[in-house]
Motif scaffolding. Structure first.
Motif, PDB file in Angstrom:
ATOM      1  N   CYS A  13     -16.710  63.024  21.087  1.00 11.40           N
ATOM      2  CA  CYS A  13     -16.505  61.500  22.109  1.00 11.40           C
ATOM      3  C   CYS A  13     -15.547  61.605  22.961  1.00 11.40           C
ATOM      4  CB  CYS A  13     -17.664  60.760  21.778  1.00 11.40           C
ATOM      5  SG  CYS A  13     -19.301  60.757  21.095  1.00 11.40           S
ATOM      6  N   TYR A  22     -17.020  57.818  30.539  1.00 12.96           N
ATOM      7  CA  TYR A  22     -17.928  56.804  30.077  1.00 12.96           C
ATOM      8  C   TYR A  22     -17.719  56.213  29.090  1.00 12.96           C
ATOM      9  CZ  TYR A  22     -20.835  60.697  32.303  1.00 12.96           C
ATOM     10  OH  TYR A  22     -21.135  61.728  32.892  1.00 12.96           O
ATOM     11  N   HIS A  24     -17.717  54.613  25.537  1.00 10.43           N
ATOM     12  CA  HIS A  24     -18.333  55.486  24.336  1.00 10.43           C
ATOM     13  C   HIS A  24     -18.614  54.476  23.397  1.00 10.43           C
ATOM     14  CE1 HIS A  24     -17.235  56.872  20.148  1.00 10.43           C
ATOM     15  NE2 HIS A  24     -17.917  57.565  20.607  1.00 10.43           N
ATOM     16  N   LEU A  79     -21.968  57.022  26.806  1.00  7.13           N
ATOM     17  CA  LEU A  79     -22.212  57.808  25.970  1.00  7.13           C
ATOM     18  C   LEU A  79     -22.097  57.389  24.646  1.00  7.13           C
ATOM     19  CD1 LEU A  79     -21.598  60.570  25.131  1.00  7.13           C
ATOM     20  CD2 LEU A  79     -18.745  60.260  24.960  1.00  7.13           C
ATOM     21  N   ASP A  81     -23.053  57.307  20.841  1.00  7.76           N
ATOM     22  CA  ASP A  81     -22.590  58.649  19.342  1.00  7.76           C
ATOM     23  C   ASP A  81     -23.068  58.148  18.474  1.00  7.76           C
ATOM     24  OD1 ASP A  81     -21.220  59.751  17.503  1.00  7.76           O
ATOM     25  OD2 ASP A  81     -19.266  58.921  18.127  1.00  7.76           O
TER      26      ASP A  81
END
Ligand SMILES: Nc1ccn([C@@H]2O[C@H](COP(=O)(O)OP(=O)(O)OP(=O)(O)O)[C@@H](O)[C@H]2O)c(=O)n1
Ligand SMILES: Nc1nc2c(ncn2[C@@H]2O[C@H](COP(=O)(O)OP(=O)(O)O)[C@@H](O)[C@H]2O)c(=O)[nH]1
Ligand SMILES: [Mg+2]
Length: 182
Positions: A13, A22, A24, A79, A81
């Protein structure tokens, strides 16, 4: 981005953010920040995480949603995670936020994940990077989180990435999957 504990999600990431910009959002990091704040809610979360169990669905989803809203006007994309951890979380995410366009599935063998986490535990200071909790996290991953991958496979958005390779080789595959979106 999905994958077992220690599969390398956090590592990948970070590289994706550096290359693509992006926003995160790591549900684990958001939870750890709440724990670090010392709030009453943080204390309850700490107890759940130390046992390697899952925090209630609404708690995590609200945190992700708030973090997304806070970045909405500057974000080039998100993004996420380590979420969803179970199929129900994915369904709720779609109802409240929307459908993801890609699921990067970071795949490593369980022995690899255990040895990476034990090594990370030497320096991470994370209460859950110990042998007993790692075992529970792995069991829960296979039971609750792997079905999430099958759920999104049905939608044709899963890209499986072999993370037994060196970090940069894994990232080359991750980049290919993201570039194919454009
Ligand atoms: N959606 C999420 C994300 C995290 N957690 C809790 O937070 C812990 C740590 O999550 P995370 O940082 O995502 O850890 P892992 O994926 O297990 O490992 P890593 O940091 O190594 O990604 C989990 O074990 C779980 O107790 C949760 O309940 N629900
Ligand atoms: N050899 C190798 N180690 C990795 C790779 N990716 C991550 N690691 C190591 O494995 C550990 C867990 O990685 P992390 O990114 O925290 O995984 P996460 O639990 O999925 O977020 C860390 O100590 C990393 O340095 C990889 O591709 N190859
Ligand atoms: Mg991580």
């Amino acid at each position: 981005m999905a994958g077992g504990p220690g599969s390398g999600k956090g590592t990948q990431c970070e590289k994706v953010v550096a290359k693509y910009g992006y926003t995160h959002l790591s549900s684990g990091d958001l939870l750890r920040a709440e724990v670090a704040s010392g709030s009453e809610r943080g204390k309850q979360l700490q107890a759940i995480m130390q046992k390697g169990e899952l925090v209630p669905l609404d708690t995590v989803l609200d945190m992700i949603k708030d973090a997304m809203i806070a970045k909405a006007d500057v974000s080039k994309g998100y993004l996420i995670d380590g979420y969803p951890r179970e199929v129900k979380q994915g369904e709720e995410f779609e109802k409240k936020i929307g459908a993801p366009s890609l699921l990067l599935y970071i795949d490593a063998k369980s022995e690899t994940m255990v040895s990476r986490l034990m090594k990370r535990g030497e320096t991470s200071g994370r209460a859950d990077d110990n042998e007993e909790t790692i075992k529970k996290r792995l069991d829960l991953y296979y039971k609750a989180t792997e079905p999430v991958i099958a759920f999104y496979e049905g939608r044709g958005i899963v890209r499986k990435i072999n993370s037994e390779l060196a970090v940069d080789d894994v990232f080359a595959e991750v980049s290919k999957a993201i570039d194919a979106l454009k």
